[in-house]
Design a protein around this motif. Structure first.
Motif: not given
Lengths: 111, 114
Positions: B35, B37, B43, B91, B106-107, B110
């Motif tokens: 994904y 975002q 998302l 993500f 997952g975290n 960025r």
């Protein structure tokens, strides 16, 4: 029209208040529904599923209205820790593993 | 269980460079999702795999994006060449695959493209 629509907010409520969010979806064949919670700069996490008959998990109540094609989330006795973005999620028939997310509603609970 | 592991956590790169994002799903999960975002679009599902096979890549923005899953424990999302509009949080998520089963995210990575 977006597949899943939410009011972005923010909803600013005092601690202890009751707050409700709605989410509308466009595909009448949608089969599964969820609410996810996302804290700032974190990943989304499942809050609760939404069942046809409505369901409750502690202070949280989720409801589905198929006729009007919306789902809702009610939070009672809001806590500061409830401050987050709440994402509505829809799964459509025929794409059983494809989850479509709304853009989220931001909630800010204050003292 | 370590959960879904993504790397790197942050990536800053210049326009035109190749970017590779990595993901290790939860062991035993048959489905893996990528994904993206952003504030404007929320998302967006880019692509998902079932048993390492891409099932739906209709969300991949353009040919600059590609994803692979060479085995059950590893996936990559590659952007080549990167552009500033690719800046977002990416993500990876996995799930056991039963219809309606929750996603484990997952975290995130960025990405900033300057």
């Amino acid at each position: 029209r977006k597949e899943v629509e939410q009011d972005p907010g923010p909803f600013n409520v005092p601690e202890g208040a009751t707050v409700a969010f709605n989410c509308t979806y466009s595909n009448s064949a949608s089969q599964s529904f969820f609410w996810y919670r996302q804290d700032c700069r974190k990943e989304p996490k499942l809050l609760m599923s939404v069942y046809s008959s409505g369901n409750e998990d502690g202070r949280f109540t989720a409801q589905l209205n198929r006729a009007s094609q919306y789902i809702s989330l009610l939070i009672r006795d809001s806590k500061l820790s409830d401050s987050a973005t709440y994402l509505c999620v829809v799964v459509n028939t025929g794409t059983a593993s494809k989850l479509t997310f709304g853009t989220g509603t931001r909630l800010q609970v204050t003292l | 269980d370590a959960g879904v592991i993504q790397s790197p956590r942050h990536e800053v790169t210049e326009m035109g460079q190749e970017v590779t994002l990595r993901c290790k799903p939860i062991s035993g999960h048959d489905y893996l999702f990528w994904y993206r975002q952003t504030m404007m679009r929320g998302l967006e599902l880019l692509i998902y795999f079932n048993n390492n096979v891409p099932i739906d890549d209709s969300g991949m923005p353009e040919d600059r994006f590609s994803a692979k899953m060479p085995n059950a424990s590893f996936s990559t999302l590659k952007i080549q060449p990167s552009e500033p509009r690719d800046s977002a949080v990416y993500f990876c998520a996995s799930s056991p695959g039963v219809a309606g089963s929750p996603l484990h995210f997952g975290n995130g990575t960025r990405l900033t493209v300057t």
